[in-house]
Design a protein around this motif. Structure first.
Motif, PDB file in Angstrom:
ATOM      1  N   PHE A 105      55.620  15.842  59.841  1.00 47.84           N
ATOM      2  CA  PHE A 105      55.372  15.048  58.621  1.00 47.84           C
ATOM      3  C   PHE A 105      55.566  16.014  57.512  1.00 47.84           C
ATOM      4  CE2 PHE A 105      52.925  12.819  61.892  1.00 47.84           C
ATOM      5  CZ  PHE A 105      53.495  11.542  61.552  1.00 47.84           C
ATOM      6  N   ALA A 106      56.343  15.362  56.445  1.00 50.00           N
ATOM      7  CA  ALA A 106      56.357  16.202  55.038  1.00 50.00           C
ATOM      8  C   ALA A 106      56.082  14.902  54.223  1.00 50.00           C
ATOM      9  CB  ALA A 106      57.644  16.926  54.701  1.00 50.00           C
ATOM     10  N   LEU A 107      54.963  14.491  53.830  1.00 53.65           N
ATOM     11  CA  LEU A 107      54.566  13.537  53.371  1.00 53.65           C
ATOM     12  C   LEU A 107      53.787  13.619  51.990  1.00 53.65           C
ATOM     13  CD1 LEU A 107      53.219  11.276  56.227  1.00 53.65           C
ATOM     14  CD2 LEU A 107      55.601  11.549  55.396  1.00 53.65           C
ATOM     15  N   GLY A 108      53.949  12.799  50.976  1.00 56.30           N
ATOM     16  CA  GLY A 108      53.378  13.088  49.743  1.00 56.30           C
ATOM     17  C   GLY A 108      53.641  14.267  49.184  1.00 56.30           C
ATOM     18  N   GLY A 109      52.489  15.036  48.851  1.00 57.06           N
ATOM     19  CA  GLY A 109      52.687  16.470  48.272  1.00 57.06           C
ATOM     20  C   GLY A 109      53.407  17.387  49.303  1.00 57.06           C
ATOM     21  N   GLY A 110      53.414  17.011  50.604  1.00 54.72           N
ATOM     22  CA  GLY A 110      54.146  17.878  51.609  1.00 54.72           C
ATOM     23  C   GLY A 110      55.494  17.523  51.361  1.00 54.72           C
ATOM     24  N   CYS A 111      56.047  16.572  50.864  1.00 62.99           N
ATOM     25  CA  CYS A 111      57.380  16.368  50.724  1.00 62.99           C
ATOM     26  C   CYS A 111      57.879  17.159  49.446  1.00 62.99           C
ATOM     27  CB  CYS A 111      57.676  15.136  50.676  1.00 62.99           C
ATOM     28  SG  CYS A 111      59.245  14.407  50.505  1.00 62.99           S
ATOM     29  N   GLU A 112      56.918  16.842  48.283  1.00 64.33           N
ATOM     30  CA  GLU A 112      56.933  17.426  47.041  1.00 64.33           C
ATOM     31  C   GLU A 112      57.101  18.994  47.124  1.00 64.33           C
ATOM     32  OE1 GLU A 112      53.805  15.071  45.625  1.00 64.33           O
ATOM     33  OE2 GLU A 112      55.048  14.150  44.239  1.00 64.33           O
ATOM     34  N   LEU A 113      56.235  19.554  48.006  1.00 67.49           N
ATOM     35  CA  LEU A 113      56.094  20.943  48.054  1.00 67.49           C
ATOM     36  C   LEU A 113      57.321  21.564  48.794  1.00 67.49           C
ATOM     37  CD1 LEU A 113      54.581  23.866  48.128  1.00 67.49           C
ATOM     38  CD2 LEU A 113      53.616  22.979  50.397  1.00 67.49           C
ATOM     39  N   ALA A 114      57.978  20.863  49.659  1.00 62.85           N
ATOM     40  CA  ALA A 114      59.464  21.124  50.410  1.00 62.85           C
ATOM     41  C   ALA A 114      60.350  21.146  49.402  1.00 62.85           C
ATOM     42  CB  ALA A 114      59.356  20.164  51.572  1.00 62.85           C
ATOM     43  N   MET A 115      60.077  20.117  48.364  1.00 65.93           N
ATOM     44  CA  MET A 115      61.449  20.113  47.576  1.00 65.93           C
ATOM     45  C   MET A 115      61.048  20.926  46.438  1.00 65.93           C
ATOM     46  SD  MET A 115      62.126  16.033  46.808  1.00 65.93           S
ATOM     47  CE  MET A 115      60.259  15.411  46.452  1.00 65.93           C
ATOM     48  N   CYS A 117      60.710  24.065  46.955  1.00 65.09           N
ATOM     49  CA  CYS A 117      61.382  25.254  47.465  1.00 65.09           C
ATOM     50  C   CYS A 117      63.043  24.985  47.302  1.00 65.09           C
ATOM     51  CB  CYS A 117      61.069  25.178  49.370  1.00 65.09           C
ATOM     52  SG  CYS A 117      59.616  25.485  49.559  1.00 65.09           S
ATOM     53  N   ASP A 118      63.735  26.153  47.449  1.00 65.56           N
ATOM     54  CA  ASP A 118      65.137  26.269  47.097  1.00 65.56           C
ATOM     55  C   ASP A 118      66.092  25.451  48.046  1.00 65.56           C
ATOM     56  OD1 ASP A 118      64.759  27.778  44.696  1.00 65.56           O
ATOM     57  OD2 ASP A 118      64.089  29.185  45.851  1.00 65.56           O
ATOM     58  N   PHE A 119      65.898  25.672  49.368  1.00 63.18           N
ATOM     59  CA  PHE A 119      66.508  24.459  50.190  1.00 63.18           C
ATOM     60  C   PHE A 119      65.317  24.246  51.491  1.00 63.18           C
ATOM     61  CE2 PHE A 119      68.392  28.395  51.338  1.00 63.18           C
ATOM     62  CZ  PHE A 119      68.592  28.555  52.711  1.00 63.18           C
ATOM     63  N   ILE A 120      65.857  23.011  52.193  1.00 57.36           N
ATOM     64  CA  ILE A 120      64.840  22.768  53.256  1.00 57.36           C
ATOM     65  C   ILE A 120      65.840  22.743  54.471  1.00 57.36           C
ATOM     66  CG2 ILE A 120      63.582  20.735  54.280  1.00 57.36           C
ATOM     67  CD1 ILE A 120      63.322  19.784  51.355  1.00 57.36           C
ATOM     68  N   ILE A 121      65.376  23.342  55.643  1.00 59.83           N
ATOM     69  CA  ILE A 121      65.939  23.233  56.936  1.00 59.83           C
ATOM     70  C   ILE A 121      64.912  22.603  57.639  1.00 59.83           C
ATOM     71  CG2 ILE A 121      66.653  24.406  58.845  1.00 59.83           C
ATOM     72  CD1 ILE A 121      67.566  26.745  57.060  1.00 59.83           C
ATOM     73  N   ALA A 122      65.480  21.364  58.437  1.00 55.68           N
ATOM     74  CA  ALA A 122      64.647  20.418  58.811  1.00 55.68           C
ATOM     75  C   ALA A 122      64.763  20.320  60.299  1.00 55.68           C
ATOM     76  CB  ALA A 122      64.591  18.987  58.505  1.00 55.68           C
ATOM     77  N   ALA A 123      63.531  20.359  61.067  1.00 62.25           N
ATOM     78  CA  ALA A 123      63.851  20.007  62.635  1.00 62.25           C
ATOM     79  C   ALA A 123      64.154  18.475  63.017  1.00 62.25           C
ATOM     80  CB  ALA A 123      62.410  20.379  63.357  1.00 62.25           C
ATOM     81  N   ASP A 124      64.566  18.380  64.061  1.00 63.41           N
ATOM     82  CA  ASP A 124      64.943  17.026  64.396  1.00 63.41           C
ATOM     83  C   ASP A 124      63.801  16.067  64.525  1.00 63.41           C
ATOM     84  OD1 ASP A 124      64.037  17.946  66.649  1.00 63.41           O
ATOM     85  OD2 ASP A 124      65.810  17.854  67.882  1.00 63.41           O
ATOM     86  N   ARG A 146      61.947  14.775  41.571  1.00 59.57           N
ATOM     87  CA  ARG A 146      62.807  15.790  42.243  1.00 59.57           C
ATOM     88  C   ARG A 146      63.585  14.968  43.332  1.00 59.57           C
ATOM     89  NH1 ARG A 146      58.531  19.621  41.914  1.00 59.57           N
ATOM     90  NH2 ARG A 146      59.357  21.140  40.349  1.00 59.57           N
ATOM     91  N   LEU A 147      62.867  13.738  43.644  1.00 64.42           N
ATOM     92  CA  LEU A 147      63.470  12.892  45.000  1.00 64.42           C
ATOM     93  C   LEU A 147      64.807  12.294  44.378  1.00 64.42           C
ATOM     94  CD1 LEU A 147      63.183  12.361  47.997  1.00 64.42           C
ATOM     95  CD2 LEU A 147      61.796  10.452  47.403  1.00 64.42           C
ATOM     96  N   PRO A 148      64.728  11.744  43.105  1.00 61.71           N
ATOM     97  CA  PRO A 148      65.872  10.932  42.970  1.00 61.71           C
ATOM     98  C   PRO A 148      66.928  11.929  42.383  1.00 61.71           C
ATOM     99  CG  PRO A 148      64.033  10.829  41.144  1.00 61.71           C
ATOM    100  CD  PRO A 148      63.559  11.283  42.217  1.00 61.71           C
ATOM    101  N   ARG A 149      66.582  12.937  41.978  1.00 57.34           N
ATOM    102  CA  ARG A 149      67.783  14.072  41.777  1.00 57.34           C
ATOM    103  C   ARG A 149      68.334  14.625  43.106  1.00 57.34           C
ATOM    104  NH1 ARG A 149      64.571  14.543  37.587  1.00 57.34           N
ATOM    105  NH2 ARG A 149      65.435  15.594  35.450  1.00 57.34           N
TER     106      ARG A 149
END
Ligand code: CAA
Length: 258
Positions: A105-115, A117-124, A146-149
């Motif tokens: 899970f990367a939810l709410g502030g977790g998704c925002e924190l990931a965004m 960062c400079d880039f995101i590598i995701a597990a499946d 950041r999400l719409p961008r």
């Protein structure tokens, strides 16, 4: 320095930070965010470090801001305490690249924190979302900006208004993440990318980060001019001479970061 909510280690020239509140799916409380800011600043200032990787557990990168710590706060608490901005924005001041390695899970502030960062590598198994609306609030650490961008207005609206989660395949298709790898490969993949970056000329690395981020803050013409100035300035570095001489001499460059 000892931390209670994160684990910090170095692997060669890579600084590795694990978010570590497993019982709360790495929910981001005030103390964790302060510790994260301190660890990032320390790696940024360390001349032996060329790149930083930020990760969580297999189940959660972070399930958002800590809801228990927020539930009873008043408007004055959050306004006067500069809630979220105070210790969440530290990551924006980091000049070395920060890679988010996201599993679960990367939810709410977790998704925002990931965004942030400079880039995101995701597990499946990664799942991204901005479910704040289900709590009667809106994203507060950049989700609506950041999400719409990253993924377009339509998808950002969909995510923020319906609170639905996006899986790793959709996230890569939408441009939120740069690569998707099997869960068991995630950390290795992120570390390998960080090692590659750390082997480059640090001034060039920092200028690329600065210049790409500029693209989000300015017009195309201004951004192109900004990039041109930075490009010109690389010719004042020893690393530019070394990089080009190494290419012409058919050998690997040895950058000195000057
Ligand atoms: N804050 C505090 N605790 C959290 C949390 C959060 N954001 N997310 C999960 N936890 C805790 C749960 O309360 C639970 O604790 P207990 O075992 O003590 O009950 C533990 O983590 C495990 O969670 P679940 O039992 O819920 O696990 P699950 O696998 O059934 O569900 C989940 C996982 C879908 C991620 C679910 O936990 C969930 O929906 N979490 C909340 C997600 C959320 O709303 N995030 C946004 C927060 S607000 C925000 O982030 C504002 C902002 O913009 C900065």
């Amino acid at each position: 320095m000892t931390y209670e909510n994160i684990l910090v280690e170095t692997q060669g020239k890579v600084g590795l930070i694990h978010l570590n509140r497993p019982k709360a799916l790495n929910a981001l409380n005030d103390q964790l965010m302060t510790e994260l800011g301190q660890a990032l600043v320390k790696f940024d200032a360390d001349p032996e470090i060329g790149c930083i990787v930020l990760t969580g557990s297999d189940k959660a990168f972070a399930a958002g801001a800590d809801i228990g710590g927020m539930a009873e706060l008043s408007y004055m608490d959050v306004y006067k305490g500069d809630y979220i901005t105070r210790n969440w924005e530290q990551i924006r001041s980091v000049r070395k690249p920060v890679i988010a390695a996201v599993a679960g899970f990367a939810l709410g502030g977790g998704c925002e924190l990931a965004m942030m960062c400079d880039f995101i590598i995701a597990a499946d198994n990664a799942k991204f979302g901005q479910p704040e609306i289900k709590l009667g609030i809106i994203p507060g650490a950049g989700g609506t900006q950041r999400l719409p961008r990253a993924v377009s207005k339509s998808k950002a609206m969909d995510m923020c208004l319906t609170a639905r989660m996006m899986d790793a395949v959709e996230a890569e298709r939408a441009g939120l993440v740069s690569r998707v790898v099997p869960l068991e490969r995630l950390l290795q993949e992120a570390l390998e990318a960080a090692i590659v970056i750390s082997s480059m000329s640090l001034p060039a690395v920092m200028m690329i980060k600065e210049s790409v981020n500029r693209a989000y803050e300015t017009t195309l013409a201004e951004g192109i001019n900004y990039e041109r100035r930075l490009f010109h300035s690389t010719f004042a570095t020893e690393d530019q001479k070394e990089g080009m001489q190494a290419f012409l001499g058919k050998r690997l460059p040895v950058f000195k970061n000057i």
